[in-house]
Design a protein around this motif. Structure first.
Motif, PDB file in Angstrom:
ATOM      1  N   ARG A 162      -0.410   5.942  -8.727  1.00  0.00           N
ATOM      2  CA  ARG A 162       0.642   6.685  -8.019  1.00  0.00           C
ATOM      3  C   ARG A 162       0.881   6.176  -6.604  1.00  0.00           C
ATOM      4  O   ARG A 162       1.996   5.965  -6.193  1.00  0.00           O
ATOM      5  N   SER A 163      -0.148   5.995  -5.871  1.00  0.00           N
ATOM      6  CA  SER A 163      -0.030   5.555  -4.478  1.00  0.00           C
ATOM      7  C   SER A 163      -1.140   4.535  -4.231  1.00  0.00           C
ATOM      8  O   SER A 163      -2.296   4.911  -3.997  1.00  0.00           O
ATOM      9  N   THR A 164      -0.801   3.277  -4.326  1.00  0.00           N
ATOM     10  CA  THR A 164      -1.831   2.235  -4.328  1.00  0.00           C
ATOM     11  C   THR A 164      -2.543   2.122  -2.985  1.00  0.00           C
ATOM     12  O   THR A 164      -1.949   2.338  -1.915  1.00  0.00           O
ATOM     13  N   MET A 181       0.839  -1.187   0.000  1.00  0.00           N
ATOM     14  CA  MET A 181       0.000   0.000   0.000  1.00  0.00           C
ATOM     15  C   MET A 181       0.882   1.249   0.000  1.00  0.00           C
ATOM     16  O   MET A 181       1.878   1.321   0.725  1.00  0.00           O
ATOM     17  N   GLY A 182       0.520   2.214  -0.827  1.00  0.00           N
ATOM     18  CA  GLY A 182       1.269   3.454  -0.920  1.00  0.00           C
ATOM     19  C   GLY A 182       2.350   3.466  -1.979  1.00  0.00           C
ATOM     20  O   GLY A 182       2.888   4.529  -2.302  1.00  0.00           O
ATOM     21  N   ASP A 220      -7.477  -0.936  -4.604  1.00  0.00           N
ATOM     22  CA  ASP A 220      -7.020  -1.006  -5.995  1.00  0.00           C
ATOM     23  C   ASP A 220      -6.729  -2.442  -6.422  1.00  0.00           C
ATOM     24  O   ASP A 220      -6.450  -2.696  -7.600  1.00  0.00           O
ATOM     25  N   SER A 221      -6.768  -3.362  -5.490  1.00  0.00           N
ATOM     26  CA  SER A 221      -6.561  -4.774  -5.829  1.00  0.00           C
ATOM     27  C   SER A 221      -7.649  -5.223  -6.798  1.00  0.00           C
ATOM     28  O   SER A 221      -8.846  -5.120  -6.497  1.00  0.00           O
ATOM     29  N   VAL A 275      -2.668  -5.529  -3.694  1.00  0.00           N
ATOM     30  CA  VAL A 275      -2.100  -4.510  -2.818  1.00  0.00           C
ATOM     31  C   VAL A 275      -2.200  -4.998  -1.387  1.00  0.00           C
ATOM     32  O   VAL A 275      -3.300  -5.318  -0.899  1.00  0.00           O
ATOM     33  N   LEU A 276      -1.044  -5.073  -0.706  1.00  0.00           N
ATOM     34  CA  LEU A 276      -1.013  -5.596   0.665  1.00  0.00           C
ATOM     35  C   LEU A 276      -0.908  -4.465   1.684  1.00  0.00           C
ATOM     36  O   LEU A 276      -0.400  -3.389   1.374  1.00  0.00           O
TER      37      LEU A 276
END
Lengths: 115, 112
Positions: A80-82, A15-16, A86-87, A114-115
């Motif tokens: 840009r910053s997941t 994440m991010g 968003d998964s 995304v974790l």
């Protein structure tokens, strides 16, 4: 038969972090699209792209997303910053023209986790 | 939102014809009917499309009613590999870059 290709097939990120999903559309196609599908849900339109600019985008496609055609063959989607949400599977598509009688051809997808 | 209504699921015996219905009662005169399918989370695959005449290709036939308010996709001899989710989509003509709006589709199970 020509086909749309996507890389990687599976992307795991924290994440991010920023991710770039890559697509190679069919070579003589001029219109490009990104769709996504959250697990168990519908396929959703994100953005369409023609002549090096965005033609249409959905409300999902916010400032965290961007698209680019950096050279004559690749079409990329950048997040840009997941975020965890968003998964999803991300599908690239291309069509010969924008006319509605021209079908869109889809790639096999990139599974983003995304974790 | 999708402008089409499809049954959530259907079964078909292998080798028989699969007939998948779709209602699009609010379709406009300038909208095409498209069919795509998605096999187990792969990318959607184009099948066929039509405006008002019936269409046939190597994969399927598309029958559109005269009033254009419904259509049927026919897979003439279904095989196990035809097991997929089938999407019926209406798409406006004359406008560039029109995105596809997917509904929930019909999950077709072809049974041996």
């Amino acid at each position: 038969e020509p086909e749309v290709t996507q890389t990687p097939s599976h992307q795991v990120t924290q994440m991010g972090q920023e991710v770039i999903l890559r697509c190679v559309p069919i070579s003589n196609h001029l219109y490009f699209y990104w769709y996504r599908q959250i697990l168990g849900q519908k396929v959703e339109f994100l953005v369409s792209f023609y002549n090096n600019e965005i033609s249409e985008k959905s409300e999902i496609f916010d400032d965290q997303f961007s698209v680019e055609r950096p050279d004559g063959s690749n079409f990329t989607l950048k997040i840009r910053s997941t975020k965890l949400e968003d998964s999803a599977m991300y599908f690239c598509a291309s069509s010969e023209s924008g006319a509605s009688y021209n079908e869109q051809f889809f790639g096999p997808g990139t599974r983003l986790t995304v974790l | 939102d999708a402008k089409t209504t499809q049954p959530p699921s259907m079964d078909c015996a292998e080798g028989r014809a699969a007939n998948l219905p779709c209602n699009h009662s609010t379709i406009s005169g300038n909208e095409y009917v498209y069919w795509y399918r998605q096999i187990h989370s792969q990318g959607p695959q184009y099948i066929i499309h039509g405006l008002k005449n019936n269409e046939t290709n190597e994969m399927a036939s598309l029958i559109i009613t005269e009033d254009r308010k419904s259509s049927t996709l026919i897979l003439p001899h279904a095989t196990l590999r035809d097991t997929a989710v089938y999407y019926c989509i209406v798409r406006v003509t004359g406008k560039g870059n029109t995105p596809l709006v997917f509904g929930k589709g019909t999950r077709l199970s072809v049974i041996a």
